[in-house]
Design an enzyme around this catalytic site. Structure first.
Site, mmCIF file in Angstrom:
data_model
loop_
_atom_site.group_PDB
_atom_site.id
_atom_site.type_symbol
_atom_site.label_atom_id
_atom_site.label_comp_id
_atom_site.label_asym_id
_atom_site.label_seq_id
_atom_site.Cartn_x
_atom_site.Cartn_y
_atom_site.Cartn_z
ATOM 1 N N GLY A 107 27.191 61.681 -5.056
ATOM 2 C CA GLY A 107 27.055 62.549 -3.890
ATOM 3 C C GLY A 107 28.440 62.872 -3.366
ATOM 4 O O GLY A 107 29.438 62.738 -4.083
ATOM 5 N N ARG A 166 20.333 63.389 18.446
ATOM 6 C CA ARG A 166 19.077 63.296 17.700
ATOM 7 C C ARG A 166 18.132 62.225 18.209
ATOM 8 O O ARG A 166 16.930 62.438 18.299
ATOM 9 C CB ARG A 166 19.402 63.019 16.233
ATOM 10 C CG ARG A 166 20.072 64.188 15.596
ATOM 11 C CD ARG A 166 20.495 63.900 14.184
ATOM 12 N NE ARG A 166 21.018 65.131 13.595
ATOM 13 C CZ ARG A 166 21.558 65.205 12.399
ATOM 14 N NH1 ARG A 166 21.668 64.121 11.650
ATOM 15 N NH2 ARG A 166 21.987 66.348 11.928
ATOM 16 N N HIS A 222 15.478 60.224 8.578
ATOM 17 C CA HIS A 222 16.430 61.144 7.968
ATOM 18 C C HIS A 222 17.665 60.451 7.408
ATOM 19 O O HIS A 222 18.178 60.823 6.362
ATOM 20 C CB HIS A 222 16.843 62.157 9.035
ATOM 21 C CG HIS A 222 17.846 63.158 8.575
ATOM 22 N ND1 HIS A 222 17.619 63.968 7.485
ATOM 23 C CD2 HIS A 222 19.076 63.491 9.027
ATOM 24 C CE1 HIS A 222 18.673 64.762 7.312
ATOM 25 N NE2 HIS A 222 19.580 64.475 8.219
ATOM 26 N N GLU A 224 27.013 57.034 3.038
ATOM 27 C CA GLU A 224 25.864 56.494 3.778
ATOM 28 C C GLU A 224 25.568 55.045 3.394
ATOM 29 O O GLU A 224 24.950 54.304 4.154
ATOM 30 C CB GLU A 224 24.629 57.377 3.530
ATOM 31 C CG GLU A 224 23.454 57.056 4.453
ATOM 32 C CD GLU A 224 22.238 57.952 4.236
ATOM 33 O OE1 GLU A 224 22.349 58.951 3.508
ATOM 34 O OE2 GLU A 224 21.177 57.642 4.812
#
Lengths: 245, 636
Positions: B42, B330, B401, B425
């Site tokens: 990624g 969020r 998410h 992440e």
């Protein structure tokens, strides 16, 4: 709804493949096509049968992993979508659906609907980039780019590398894929520096990978999930001629 | 064991600069003598692999995909932050640092976050040079938009496909190095274990997903860039294959797992429609720039949205948070949506949705402008729901998410296991208890392009590496362990499919460890997960061949690991008796807002694996705040 599926099953690259018939009931119109296959695979597990292999991942039309021929069309009916974005509302009760892998010499079958598209990586590997190293770069705004050029570049850069263009083409040509990368980079001032070399190398590698030539049927554009335009192919040809002068 | 974060001394603004000077270097001629394994392609993995190779190291790059470009970073929509202040609206490195640390509810390290803000500008420059077609204005300069938790416009974007364009940039940089023979790319390989030799991470064991063979690879350092663990909830916006197996198995080899309970529920996703659903689709946060969120003022209002007059609508975010309005962070937007639906104001068939309405923006800016900005998102929405958001407001609901937690790393991005680095992440480092929008892409690329290439050199220059042979018993036993797990799974011959177990786990997690958590729900979750684990290992059904493509055995291992991780996630949530960011304990709230307990919980929880079915041991890294004062977050 109830459906009859004819699915291509092939144990591995060297095995002989064949169509196998499956019946599936209780398909909801809100399901995606891949979710319908998930349900079928769950039924196969219950019957202790091997599941149907297919590539998929993001399931929102951007990773480019999924894709097969559905009733003879790459990514199935509808336009501007990948297989994962196809919903069962596009079919009706009692339909027979034929599902088979993308077929091209450059895309050997791995198993069932799963194919090897590493040829695409090998094409880009020889020059599908701007050779900028990490670091030592001027401010982003030091290179102003005309909005029209930037937008056209982005249109081409939207390619997800799924291979539908090759599958749809009667000659298995990869011209739309290659031209999208050529346009993406060649339209930008940063990319113009290596443009000639890039075009020559990518086209040579495309031939090496056994993809055919473009004969202007435009089937690629019609089936491209990102609606990449064939004008990119015209641009590729123009750049290619110029690079060889 | 005392966790040493290795944060350099000195004033915040000087830490990274002075640290870089103090890091040891590997002579350019010696770099080709080192080999580095990078797992994952990624944004973090591709950018790191390319940058290492450019420096002269030999890189082995691994992905379970067929191509590096398929990694899930590709699906990021909205954008990437950088405090360029192009918008002339008062942005600065300090402001991005402050917004990020506040957005994370003061549960991240100051030094890491400051460094992230500091290098983020270079990322934009780098990407432009690579040919990333960022949005531009008519003068040809880069355009910006706003994201949640910020009052400036600092988000760079490429339509709704920013992640795709950034990943293609990094992927192309990686391919260039494959062509130079500095990177060897191994497609369709899934990492299943970590090889430790003399206490250092020296290799990995993978399964070749085409022929099922178990392969081992060794190197001088191992980098994990394998993403987050959101799929522990079954339904999430993550891709289907996204999993925690690489980091979980490294955890079982001794790497500490930090803050597993910090999970992000994104407020704007397309609601669940049926039991067959395999994933949830995100609608980018950028939509909140021009979309207004509302529900009817009347409970159970059955009228169509356009039949409800303006004065009978509750624009609840604008009402509750007048200064940030629809652009609150969020965690807050999600919690308020859940609350309003739980109270019976939800809309749509399931009543578990709120409206995101563009009618005012279309009136103000015209349909064409809205189409240019968000066209692909609107198309995506229509494709899935068969409703046209140009005419009917979108229905949205929160969904899992992103996971802020991950393997513990120090300032050099190295885990507590020497030679094991974790980026993107997969680590825990920069987002605290809540990540702000457009910060994931920033962190992935910061780690890969501008941080790890320096710090990994320091490690390689400081250590001596003994020769390692594939016949060494340390390698053989790890490989055997992997083979045994696979055989064990095949031999269970139970009745329940892997997917059914995954769904069950997801239900437990979403109902008990989701947007609202309590002591009761967490204890319930832990008990249920323990039971589920037993069931799994006695009743799972594997079909297909061991030595062929086999999605079932791939997923079985991922789900087995998710079950264990789920238990740790709940345990961590139970331990953290406060609410912060995405971790909302119902017992700890004030006026519906998260209530932190700074006195007791200003620390990073780092969990140590102590053996199968044994309680994990908690280590605490105290967080020091020298530059910002801890206040109750307010977006009102």
């Amino acid at each position: 709804m109830k459906l009859n599926l004819k699915v291509w099953r092939q144990q591995n690259n060297s095995a002989k493949g064949k169509f196998v018939n499956y019946k599936i009931d209780d398909v909801s119109e809100h399901m995606s096509f891949l979710e319908m296959l998930d349900v079928l695979n769950e039924e196969l597990i219950k019957k202790s049968e091997d599941t149907i292999a297919f590539d998929h991942d993001c399931r929102e039309g951007i990773c480019g992993s999924c894709g097969f021929m559905i009733n003879g069309r790459a990514h199935g009916p509808g336009s501007g979508i990948a297989t994962c974005q196809l919903h069962m509302r596009s079919f009706k009760d009692g339909d027979t659906i034929i599902i088979e892998p993308f077929r091209a010499e450059g895309f050997p079958v791995i198993k069932d609907l799963m194919i090897d598209r590493s040829a695409f990586d090998r094409i880009l590997q020889v020059g599908g980039y701007i050779s900028a190293k990490t670091g030592g770069i001027p401010d982003g705004n030091a290179i102003p780019i005309k909005k029209e050029d930037s937008d056209l570049s982005m249109d081409a850069a939207a390619c997800i590398g799924c291979g539908a263009c090759v599958a749809a083409c009667p000659n298995s040509s990869a011209m739309l894929f290659v031209s999208a990368k050529i346009s993406h980079l060649g339209l930008l001032p940063q990319g113009k520096i290596e443009n000639d070399e890039r075009v020559i190398k990518l086209v040579a590698q495309m031939d090496e990978e056994k993809f055919g030539s473009c004969s202007n049927t435009y089937a690629c554009e019609a089936e491209c999930p990102k609606e990449i335009s064939v004008t990119n192919i015209a641009r590729l040809n123009k750049y290619f001629i110029k690079a060889n002068l | 064991m005392i966790l040493d974060s290795k944060i350099p001394a000195g004033p915040l603004e000087k830490k990274w600069t002075s640290h870089r000077f103090n890091l040891k270097l590997v002579n350019p001629a010696n770099r080709r003598k080192y080999k580095i394994i990078v797992v994952g392609t990624g944004l973090a993995g591709s950018s790191a692999a390319a940058s290492f190779a450019e420096l002269g190291y030999n890189v082995l790059s691994f992905s379970y995909h067929e191509s590096p470009r398929r990694a899930h970073s590709i699906a990021a929509q909205g954008g990437i932050n950088a405090p360029k202040n192009y918008a002339n609206d008062g942005d600065s490195v300090w402001r991005l640092f402050y917004d990020t640390i506040k957005g994370g509810d003061y549960r991240a390290r100051e030094a890491n976050v400051y460094r992230l803000a500091e290098v983020s500008g270079s990322i934009i420059d780098q990407c432009v040079a690579q040919g990333v077609p960022f949005a531009r204005d008519y003068a040809g300069y880069l355009d910006n938009r706003s994201f949640g938790g910020a009052q400036v416009s600092r988000t760079f974007y490429a339509r709704g496909q920013t992640g795709q364009q950034l990943l293609l940039g990094a992927y192309q940089a990686l391919l260039r190095q494959v062509n130079e023979k500095k990177i060897t790319f191994f497609p369709r390989r899934e990492m299943l274990d970590l090889i430790l030799h003399d206490g250092k991470a020296r290799g990995i064991v993978v399964r070749n997903l085409v022929n099922g063979k178990i392969e081992t690879y060794t190197a001088d350092a191992v980098v994990l860039a394998t993403g987050g663990y959101g799929n522990v909830f079954y339904l999430s916006t993550n891709a289907n294959a996204s999993n925690a197996t690489a980091i979980w198995r490294a955890h079982k080899r001794g790497a500490f797992f930090a803050n597993p309970c910090y999970t992000q529920i994104h407020p704007t996703c397309i609601p669940v429609s049926g039991d067959y659903q395999s994933k949830l689709t995100l609608m980018s946060e950028s939509l909140r720039n021009d979309g207004r969120i509302w529900v009817p003022k009347k409970k159970n209002d059955l009228r169509k949205p356009n039949e409800i007059p303006e004065n009978e609508r509750d624009y609840y975010l604008e009402r509750l948070y007048p200064s940030f309005g629809n652009l609150v962070p969020r965690d807050i937007a999600s919690r308020r949506a859940k609350e309003i639906c739980d109270n019976g104001f939800g809309v749509g068939e399931t009543k578990m949705a709120v409206y995101l309405d563009f009618v005012d923006s279309i009136k103000r800016l015209g349909k064409e402008t809205i189409k240019q900005k968000y066209g692909n998102l609107f198309d995506m929405y229509k494709q899935i729901t068969a409703e046209d958001p140009y005419n009917v407001p979108m229905r949205i609901y929160p969904a899992v998410h992103y996971t802020m937690g991950g393997l513990w790393v120090d300032y050099n991005l190295m885990s507590n296991l020497p030679g094991l680095f974790v980026i993107g992440e997969a680590n825990f480092s920069d987002h605290g208890a809540n990540r702000l929008g457009a910060s994931a892409l920033m962190q992935g690329l910061a780690d890969g392009y501008f941080i790890l290439p320096y710090t990994i050199g320091n490690y390689l220059a400081s250590e001596k590496f003994g020769k390692i042979n594939l016949t060494d018993s340390s390698i053989k036993s790890v490989k055997n362990n992997v083979e045994e797990i696979i055989s064990k799974l095949f031999n269970i011959k139970g009745k329940t499919s892997v997917n059914e177990f995954h769904k069950k786990l997801g239900k437990i997690m979403w109902n008990n460890v989701g947007m609202g958590r309590s002591k009761k729900s967490l204890n319930e979750a832990i008990n249920q997960i323990k039971k589920l684990k037993k069931e799994f290992w006695s009743d799972v059904k594997i079909v297909g061949e061991k030595e062929n493509v086999n999605a079932v055995i791939e997923k079985a291992q991922r789900v087995a690991d998710f079950i264990e991780l789920g238990e740790l996630l709940a345990t961590d949530a139970l331990n953290r008796q406060e609410s912060c960011g995405g971790h909302f304990r119902e017992e700890f709230q004030f006026d519906g807002e998260a209530m932190r307990n700074d006195k007791k919980f200003t620390y990073v929880s780092a969990w140590e694996f102590k053996g199968e079915n044994k309680k994990e041991k908690l280590h605490k890294e105290k967080l020091e705040f020298e530059n910002v004062s801890l206040t109750q977050r307010s977006y009102k």
